[in-house]
Design an enzyme around this catalytic site. Sequence first.
Site, PDB file in Angstrom:
ATOM      1  N   SER A 109       0.799  -1.215   0.000  1.00 58.01           N
ATOM      2  CA  SER A 109       0.000   0.000   0.000  1.00 58.01           C
ATOM      3  C   SER A 109       0.837   1.272   0.000  1.00 58.01           C
ATOM      4  O   SER A 109       0.363   2.324  -0.414  1.00 58.01           O
ATOM      5  CB  SER A 109      -0.952   0.007   1.205  1.00 58.01           C
ATOM      6  OG  SER A 109      -0.229  -0.150   2.406  1.00 58.01           O
ATOM      7  N   HIS A 115      -1.484  -2.948  -6.586  1.00 55.54           N
ATOM      8  CA  HIS A 115      -2.052  -2.512  -5.305  1.00 55.54           C
ATOM      9  C   HIS A 115      -3.558  -2.688  -5.309  1.00 55.54           C
ATOM     10  O   HIS A 115      -4.281  -1.975  -5.996  1.00 55.54           O
ATOM     11  CB  HIS A 115      -1.668  -1.042  -5.061  1.00 55.54           C
ATOM     12  CG  HIS A 115      -2.256  -0.468  -3.813  1.00 55.54           C
ATOM     13  ND1 HIS A 115      -2.542   0.872  -3.674  1.00 55.54           N
ATOM     14  CD2 HIS A 115      -2.614  -1.051  -2.639  1.00 55.54           C
ATOM     15  CE1 HIS A 115      -3.053   1.088  -2.470  1.00 55.54           C
ATOM     16  NE2 HIS A 115      -3.110  -0.063  -1.834  1.00 55.54           N
ATOM     17  N   GLU A 146      -4.456  -0.465  -8.529  1.00 53.74           N
ATOM     18  CA  GLU A 146      -3.424   0.513  -8.871  1.00 53.74           C
ATOM     19  C   GLU A 146      -2.158  -0.248  -9.267  1.00 53.74           C
ATOM     20  O   GLU A 146      -1.590  -0.981  -8.460  1.00 53.74           O
ATOM     21  CB  GLU A 146      -3.159   1.404  -7.656  1.00 53.74           C
ATOM     22  CG  GLU A 146      -2.347   2.643  -7.927  1.00 53.74           C
ATOM     23  CD  GLU A 146      -2.284   3.543  -6.701  1.00 53.74           C
ATOM     24  OE1 GLU A 146      -2.088   4.762  -6.886  1.00 53.74           O
ATOM     25  OE2 GLU A 146      -2.414   3.045  -5.563  1.00 53.74           O
ATOM     26  N   ASN A 195      -3.241   6.350  -2.225  1.00 53.99           N
ATOM     27  CA  ASN A 195      -3.005   6.471  -0.783  1.00 53.99           C
ATOM     28  C   ASN A 195      -2.445   7.836  -0.400  1.00 53.99           C
ATOM     29  O   ASN A 195      -2.643   8.294   0.731  1.00 53.99           O
ATOM     30  CB  ASN A 195      -2.089   5.349  -0.294  1.00 53.99           C
ATOM     31  CG  ASN A 195      -2.867   4.068  -0.040  1.00 53.99           C
ATOM     32  OD1 ASN A 195      -4.089   4.043  -0.136  1.00 53.99           O
ATOM     33  ND2 ASN A 195      -2.160   3.003   0.280  1.00 53.99           N
TER      34      ASN A 195
END
Length: 736
Positions: free
Chosen positions: A443, A464, A476, A514
Amino acid sequence: MNLKNFTWSVDADGIALLTWDMKDKSMNVIDESVGHDLNAAIDGAVADPAVKGVVIASAKDTFSAGADLTMLEGLGKTFREAIKAKGPEAAMVDFFEQSRSYSLVLRKLETCGKPFVAAINGMCLGGGFEIALACHARVASDNPKLRVGLPEVKVGLFPGAGGTQRVPRMADIQSALQMLLKGDQLKADRAKAMNLIDDVVPAANLVEAAKARLKAGVDPVKPWDKPKFKLPSGPIYSAGGMMVWPPASALYRKETYDNYPGARAILSCVYEGLLVPMDTALRIESRYFAHVLRQPQAQAMIRSLFVSMGALAKGLRRPAGVPASQLKTVGVIGAGFMGAGIAYVSAQAGMDVVLVDRDVEAAEKGKAYSHKLMTDQVNKGRATSAQREALLAKITTTADFADLKDVDLVIEAVFEDPAVKADVIRKAEAAIRPDVVFASNTSTLPITGLAESSVRPDQFIGIHFFSPVDKMMLVETILAEKTGDKALAVALDYVKAIRKTPIVVNDTRGFYVNRCVGNYIKEAHLMVMEGVPPVMIDNLAKQAGMPVGPLTLNDEVAIDLGLKILKATKAQVGAQSVDPQQEKLLTFLVEQEGRVGKKAQKGFYDYPAGGKKKTIWPGLKAFVGMQQDPDTVDRQEIIDRLLVTTALEAARCVEEGVVTDPREADVGSILGFGFAPWSGGTLSYIDSMGAKAFVAKCDALASKFGDRFTPNALLREMAASGETFYGRMAPKKAAA
């Protein structure tokens, strides 16, 4: 009859069969040529005395996926150009007539004097279902995959070809409003119960059943075109109507916070339309449709949630010239919550899975998650026990890395520790074939750093996933410095196989999604430390259009994970990279109070047993030492802080080259963490107000709350030049 998208034949009984089959499309969709064809077919049926009625059917597996929204997007562009050429009034007249042309064709079908029956064989949505609703009867197949509905509200629009008028004249008003406002897709039995479908018949006999219905007699005059028509739920101005409309308006506000013009227009169209005859009602609907179609929310949502998302799902960023991947078996290392989810979606897509963990017991625990998910589906009637067992048979559990020898792709999902991941990378690469791509599900850890442990960095990539894997539709994909085209192609082929939407970004700490959501949550933390009432923060975030407030979101993803990331960032980047107030808050919650989030039933909120409503933890107020009076809090400022800090981080990612395509930034922000869908995404949010206005908003917030709101150089340049992100950034096939 010269038709582009349909074939026309007439049988010995005088029943015409109009078969929809768009040769250059995988599914039938509504475009301008379809409207022309329908108009010609209606004229042909009326002009030919031998034709007693018409069945409209599809030659494809589905009836219709609805309108080609690129056509509607193009209407908006044409309107803006017409304003410059003709002036606003003349442009609006043209736009109104263009936008209602399809509605007029369907009204012509409805009132032509000859009966039409729709033979619905599969999915029938949007403008396709509006064709069926305009017909004088509807026969559906018993295909379990059949769905009918009007989902336009989900892309910022509403049904503009009679859907808002015919549905509430056929179904009770409560069911009609729910269907229209939620964009529900109904199974055949539910649609029949609402009187939207007349018969459900075996798929093999569908067309013959539709013809038989015509032979038995179908009234070519709709009930609402007869003098004594009564609405299914009675008049609006009645005791029953007063039980529906005030609550409906209140529920609309509660669910949308008035952020979606399309949803608001549905209420207005239905309310106003049911007070007048059908032709006037359709004109009212058309006026609202033309108005909503011109709104920035609709244009942004069409672009992001239909055009861009569709392009990305079809492989927009896949490198050209790389052969299609043959992914039959996937290795998943780490059977925790994320790894177990990855194993499940891979098996669900038909791939065999080798699930590896430290021991077989841990791996079996991960496999049990698939059993749970499939059992939930069985209990809901969406799967059978045999399907559950077949899926579980695809997942092999092991503690031996040697069992990865035949996999076609490896995805590691172990603990977020560089040393642990490095050990896994070495062990896996020693077992897999030389041509196999290795993907890391992390992450925040930079992929380039993890790739240093690989002996084949060109075949190393980040994939991800978001939690929970089975529900979150975004993946992702992260390019490390040495990632090659093959690795990217394999990763995108895999994401396509599991039916998720990929975005491709370049490597950085936290990647793109993120970083943005981290700012969203961080700003809420700082608000808490300022004494802003926590519940107010979450409620105003939802009012801004976010699906979940930042404090609730933090509880769900785990507060202790946020603290671990903060500490790792501080250790690796430096103390200046973290905010001391945020660190103080998280340290207190996690290390002093053990409040790690929803998984422990305590975080920012307390989560009582038995599913009772969560309540804010009173200890927060005592820790902060004060709390502002809610009546004195500037609500718009709270909303601005949450949206601006998130969008500003997206702009920084563009400037740093992390994101190279605005479509990926927008789609990623909506699918990844639900950034105000009405805006079209983070960059569309900036584009819609203009860089100049956004920079001014940032500067105002920076003067009050600090440098974290200072606009980056790219934004100041765009503010000066008047550029937009979509105007500035040309679409690219692969990240640089």
